[in-house]
Scaffold this motif. Structure first.
Motif, PDB file in Angstrom:
ATOM      1  N   LYS A  71       0.830  -1.220   0.000  1.00  0.00           N
ATOM      2  CA  LYS A  71       0.000   0.000   0.000  1.00  0.00           C
ATOM      3  C   LYS A  71       0.859   1.263   0.000  1.00  0.00           C
ATOM      4  CE  LYS A  71      -3.833   0.191   2.218  1.00  0.00           C
ATOM      5  NZ  LYS A  71      -4.842   0.238   3.308  1.00  0.00           N
TER       6      LYS A  71
ATOM      7  N   LYS B 101       0.393  -4.936   9.696  1.00  0.00           N
ATOM      8  CA  LYS B 101      -0.952  -4.418   9.869  1.00  0.00           C
ATOM      9  C   LYS B 101      -1.694  -4.470   8.540  1.00  0.00           C
ATOM     10  CE  LYS B 101      -3.307  -0.423  11.889  1.00  0.00           C
ATOM     11  NZ  LYS B 101      -3.133   0.952  12.422  1.00  0.00           N
ATOM     12  N   GLU B 102      -2.979  -4.737   8.585  1.00  0.00           N
ATOM     13  CA  GLU B 102      -3.859  -4.838   7.425  1.00  0.00           C
ATOM     14  C   GLU B 102      -3.582  -6.073   6.575  1.00  0.00           C
ATOM     15  OE1 GLU B 102      -5.261  -0.857   5.764  1.00  0.00           O
ATOM     16  OE2 GLU B 102      -3.225  -0.377   6.430  1.00  0.00           O
TER      17      GLU B 102
ATOM     18  N   LYS C  94      -3.362 -10.504   7.076  1.00  0.00           N
ATOM     19  CA  LYS C  94      -3.514 -11.667   7.947  1.00  0.00           C
ATOM     20  C   LYS C  94      -2.930 -12.868   7.231  1.00  0.00           C
ATOM     21  CE  LYS C  94      -5.390 -10.051  11.638  1.00  0.00           C
ATOM     22  NZ  LYS C  94      -4.617 -10.072  12.881  1.00  0.00           N
TER      23      LYS C  94
ATOM     24  N   PRO D 242      -9.061  -8.208   6.187  1.00  0.00           N
ATOM     25  CA  PRO D 242      -7.746  -7.642   5.860  1.00  0.00           C
ATOM     26  C   PRO D 242      -7.670  -7.180   4.408  1.00  0.00           C
ATOM     27  CG  PRO D 242      -7.652 -10.033   5.835  1.00  0.00           C
ATOM     28  CD  PRO D 242      -9.016  -9.673   6.351  1.00  0.00           C
ATOM     29  N   ASN D 243      -6.770  -6.270   4.136  1.00  0.00           N
ATOM     30  CA  ASN D 243      -6.526  -5.884   2.744  1.00  0.00           C
ATOM     31  C   ASN D 243      -5.876  -7.024   1.969  1.00  0.00           C
ATOM     32  OD1 ASN D 243      -5.787  -2.635   3.916  1.00  0.00           O
ATOM     33  ND2 ASN D 243      -7.523  -3.154   2.642  1.00  0.00           N
TER      34      ASN D 243
END
Length: 314
Positions: free
Chosen positions: A63, A79-80, A82, A154-155
């Motif tokens: 990202k 983060k974002e 899993k 998640p993203n």
């Protein structure tokens, strides 16, 4: 671009690199499979992306942010994202319900319960909500871990061999619900697998690794129709290795072919049926063609002398 791996180098030992100048890009909302023989680096690559393992050189961007790996993060993991590895990491003395709801807020318990039940339905474990993981099979524990990973939407979701411990009927049910859920919620997915055919209908890209090298990165249909080499073809199913005499007789474009690329033809090459066995959707037929044996799939059993030719399109 959601994920970008640039010039990645990684080695477990100083004398042998696993990844050398690896590059890979993933757009948002895409589903990608990593495939290859055991030891090719599938699980390792997932660990590198998620931040569980440090790499030697190169960059991983997520990202628009450059990831740091374990050296730069106090808490392992990104983060974002899993990840569901093959050890599952469940809380053994909490119920399945509590494991799935681990990352969900307790502010609205009714909404939390509804979400957990929705996810348990996705993985086919609705009736096990009050059971503890220690009383579940390995395949059931795996599904609990998948449901938990989906709970926070998640993203990017990383799944390491998610269907490996499931029997066939459960596998069919889970893959359909899982891929539908991921697509519906716009989750990007990277899945490692030994069984490409089982996930191919849901894939946008198929990334083939061989000894740490990325040797093909195409759509499933392009990979199937034009495998880079015999190694790639064998990951997709049974393959005939053609002798020079067979290749010449069949006018085959490559030194290998799938059994379904051969067909009966009155103007074909003479062959003798050695075996014909029922294989469900087709009969598996072993033939003697030219100077070696070859396998052909056919809707009915075959016997005796016949003629075959190379089918130009799959």
């Amino acid at each position: 671009m959601l994920l970008e791996i640039k010039n990645l180098y990684f080695s477990y030992t100083k004398d042998k690199r696993l990844f050398e100048n690896l590059n890979l890009r993933l757009e948002p909302g895409r589903t990608v499979a990593l495939a290859g023989e055991s030891g090719c680096g599938k699980s390792t690559l997932l660990n590198l992306i998620y931040g569980l393992t440090d790499w030697d050189q190169g960059e991983i961007w997520f990202k628009g942010k450059k990831l740091l790996g374990p050296k730069g993060n106090i808490v392992p993991g990104e983060k974002e994202m899993k990840m569901v590895a093959q050890n599952y990491d469940l809380m053994p003395y909490s119920t399945v319900h509590d494991n799935v709801g681990k990352f969900l807020s307790n502010i609205n318990l009714k909404a939390k319960k509804e979400k957990v039940l929705e996810l348990l339905d996705v993985v086919g474990l609705s009736e096990y909500a009050d059971v503890k993981p220690q009383f579940l099979s390995g395949g059931q524990q795996q599904r609990v871990a998948i449901a938990r990973s989906l709970s926070v939407v998640p993203n990017l979701l990383l799944l390491d061999e998610p269907f490996s411990n499931l029997d066939y009927s459960r596998k069919i049910e889970l893959r359909s619900k899982l891929f539908s859920y991921v697509e519906r919620h716009g989750i990007s997915l990277i899945i490692s697998t030994h069984e490409i055919e089982e996930v191919m209908p849901w894939l946008d890209r198929l990334v083939i690794l061989q000894d740490g090298r990325l040797i093909q990165n195409d759509s499933p249909i392009e990979t199937y129709k034009k495998p880079y080499n015999e190694y790639v073809a064998r990951l997709l199913g049974e393959v005939n290795s053609l002798t020079p005499m067979q290749k010449s007789a069949l006018h085959a474009p490559r030194d290998f072919c799938f059994p379904q690329q051969l067909e009966l033809a009155s103007s074909g090459i003479p062959a003798l049926v050695l075996e014909s066995r029922f294989a469900g959707s087709h009969y598996w037929n072993k033939l003697k063609l030219a100077d070696a044996e070859i396998v052909l799939y056919h809707p009915t059993a075959l016997s005796g002398q016949l003629k075959i030719q190379f089918k130009r399109s799959l």
